[in-house]
Design a protein around this motif. Structure first.
Motif, short mmCIF file in Angstrom:
data_model
loop_
_atom_site.label_atom_id
_atom_site.label_comp_id
_atom_site.label_asym_id
_atom_site.label_seq_id
_atom_site.Cartn_x
_atom_site.Cartn_y
_atom_site.Cartn_z
N PHE A 298 -14.98 -1.79 -17.66
CA PHE A 298 -14.51 -0.48 -16.73
C PHE A 298 -14.30 -0.98 -15.41
O PHE A 298 -13.93 -0.44 -14.55
CB PHE A 298 -15.37 0.68 -16.75
CG PHE A 298 -15.69 1.18 -17.94
CD1 PHE A 298 -14.52 1.64 -18.64
CD2 PHE A 298 -16.92 1.54 -18.71
CE1 PHE A 298 -14.84 2.44 -19.97
CE2 PHE A 298 -17.11 2.20 -19.89
CZ PHE A 298 -16.05 2.47 -20.47
N GLU A 299 -14.71 -2.40 -15.01
CA GLU A 299 -14.47 -2.74 -13.67
C GLU A 299 -12.77 -3.34 -13.81
O GLU A 299 -12.27 -4.05 -14.41
CB GLU A 299 -15.37 -4.05 -13.32
CG GLU A 299 -16.77 -3.51 -13.53
CD GLU A 299 -17.68 -4.67 -13.47
OE1 GLU A 299 -17.36 -6.07 -13.25
OE2 GLU A 299 -19.11 -4.62 -13.39
N SER A 300 -12.02 -2.90 -12.56
CA SER A 300 -10.73 -3.51 -12.37
C SER A 300 -10.49 -4.75 -11.91
O SER A 300 -11.58 -5.46 -11.14
CB SER A 300 -10.31 -2.75 -11.08
OG SER A 300 -9.02 -3.13 -10.82
N LEU A 301 -9.68 -5.66 -12.42
CA LEU A 301 -9.57 -6.88 -12.19
C LEU A 301 -8.29 -7.05 -11.12
O LEU A 301 -8.16 -8.03 -10.68
CB LEU A 301 -9.02 -7.46 -13.43
CG LEU A 301 -10.31 -7.97 -14.33
CD1 LEU A 301 -9.49 -8.75 -15.46
CD2 LEU A 301 -11.24 -8.96 -13.68
N LEU A 302 -7.84 -5.93 -10.55
CA LEU A 302 -6.76 -6.02 -9.67
C LEU A 302 -7.20 -6.85 -8.49
O LEU A 302 -6.36 -7.62 -7.76
CB LEU A 302 -5.99 -4.84 -9.37
CG LEU A 302 -5.36 -4.14 -10.43
CD1 LEU A 302 -5.09 -2.64 -10.07
CD2 LEU A 302 -4.47 -4.87 -11.28
N PRO A 303 -8.21 -6.43 -7.81
CA PRO A 303 -8.68 -7.22 -6.56
C PRO A 303 -8.90 -8.73 -6.86
O PRO A 303 -8.88 -9.43 -5.75
CB PRO A 303 -10.31 -6.42 -6.23
CG PRO A 303 -9.93 -5.22 -7.05
CD PRO A 303 -9.37 -5.51 -8.43
N GLN A 304 -8.88 -9.17 -8.01
CA GLN A 304 -9.29 -10.55 -8.25
C GLN A 304 -8.19 -11.32 -8.70
O GLN A 304 -8.30 -12.67 -8.65
CB GLN A 304 -10.24 -10.65 -9.48
CG GLN A 304 -11.70 -10.10 -9.05
CD GLN A 304 -12.63 -10.28 -9.98
OE1 GLN A 304 -13.36 -11.42 -10.38
NE2 GLN A 304 -13.02 -9.28 -10.65
N LEU A 305 -7.11 -10.70 -8.96
CA LEU A 305 -5.73 -11.27 -9.22
C LEU A 305 -5.46 -12.67 -8.47
O LEU A 305 -4.98 -13.48 -8.88
CB LEU A 305 -4.55 -10.39 -9.31
CG LEU A 305 -4.46 -9.48 -10.54
CD1 LEU A 305 -3.39 -8.49 -10.64
CD2 LEU A 305 -4.78 -10.24 -11.80
N ASP A 306 -5.78 -12.35 -6.86
CA ASP A 306 -5.20 -13.49 -6.09
C ASP A 306 -6.21 -14.74 -6.14
O ASP A 306 -5.81 -15.92 -5.58
CB ASP A 306 -5.41 -13.04 -4.77
CG ASP A 306 -4.15 -12.04 -4.23
OD1 ASP A 306 -3.17 -12.15 -4.93
OD2 ASP A 306 -4.41 -11.22 -3.36
N SER A 307 -7.31 -14.74 -6.93
CA SER A 307 -8.11 -15.74 -7.30
C SER A 307 -7.64 -16.62 -8.45
O SER A 307 -8.12 -17.74 -8.75
CB SER A 307 -9.50 -15.34 -7.70
OG SER A 307 -10.27 -14.39 -6.51
#
Length: 296
Positions: free
Chosen positions: A227-236
């Motif tokens: 349920f944790e979004s991956l959108l904030p981690q895409l830049d990694s």
């Protein structure tokens, strides 16, 4: 070639298609718990002309060993399974094709093992399950309107704005169950809405194997990391990424697509104008062409 590989005392089913000298690509199915059977049936032969495809039924799914009620299981078991399979097969690096929730797993794997991934190819991925749920509910409301079930619109209208991911996903599952045979309209654009059901019926794989998906799903939901979004981690994500999106797909919501498009220069989006959530099935020739161009 089909075979089994043992990881943490569980047999994981995998198939290998394509010559040994070809670049290797891992396929991660969605669902959760859908298995890799339909992907190989629809695309194994064509993609294996220029890729060595490794397709797995994830832990607890379909032809892999089932997950028992009492045993611990979570999303990082799936990620580490992939890494163990890569190591045991002697593969130095591979690309990954991830469909739907398999796209989520693919990104998680790259974030944990970036040096092992050459590219990510995301087919109608969910990178934020809450966003996908709200989008699917919005699509369901259109189905209810088409069917004249206005009481259902009133019942579920507010759900599309719920921000709590676990809660809205639970409601989304209720909506999909309630839609029954019409739920496939949210996933398939063309006339053959129930292709996956027909494929299951004619697969020769026992029904109880297909039902293994339930424990797989429930364990992931209970753990909660999905349920944790991956959108904030895409830049990694450091490797090249291609996102394939069906024009009529509800899973990869508009805000997920926007977040992907507004990122770094290592990303590309290709739209499939006659597809829902399964471009590989609805526009197979274009699917192969786009993948070949991307990896070469």
């Amino acid at each position: 070639m089909s075979n089994y590989i043992t990881v943490k005392n569980k047999k994981i089913y995998y198939e290998s298609h394509g010559d040994a000298h070809l670049p290797v690509c891992l396929y991660l199915h969605g669902g959760p718990g859908a298995g890799s059977y339909d992907f190989i049936e629809h695309q194994g032969q064509e993609l294996s002309k220029f890729l060595k495809i490794i397709a797995i039924d994830q832990r607890g799914v379909l032809r892999s060993d089932p997950i028992n009620d009492e045993e611990p299981f979570g999303i990082h078991d799936l990620i580490d399974d992939c890494e163990s399979i890569r190591d045991q097969l002697g593969i130095e690096k591979w690309g990954i094709i991830g469909h739907s929730v398999g796209g989520y797993l693919a990104v998680q794997y790259q974030l944990k093992y970036p040096e092992k991934v050459t590219y990510l190819l995301l087919e109608c991925p969910t990178l934020d399950l809450g966003s996908s749920a709200r989008s699917l509910i919005a699509g369901a409301l259109q189905e209810y309107e088409r069917l004249g079930k206005y009481e259902k619109i009133n019942e579920y209208y507010a759900a599309s704005s719920i921000r709590d991911t676990e809660k809205v996903w639970g409601i989304c599952i209720e909506v999909l169950i309630d839609l029954d045979e019409y739920k496939d309209n949210l996933y398939v654009h063309g006339e053959d809405k129930h292709f996956f059901d027909y494929l299951v019926e004619n697969s020769g794989i026992p029904q109880e194997n297909w039902e293994r998906a339930y424990n797989h799903q429930q364990k992931l939901y209970q753990e909660g990391k999905i349920f944790e979004s991956l959108l904030p981690q895409l830049d990694s994500v450091t490797c090249p990424m291609l996102l394939i999106k069906g024009e009529y797909d509800w899973v990869t919501s508009k805000n997920q697509l926007t977040a992907f498009a507004n990122g770094q220069a290592n990303r590309k989006i290709v739209m499939f104008s006659q597809s829902g959530n399964f471009p590989r099935f609805e526009e197979p020739e274009k699917y192969v062409r786009v993948i070949r161009e991307f990896i070469t």
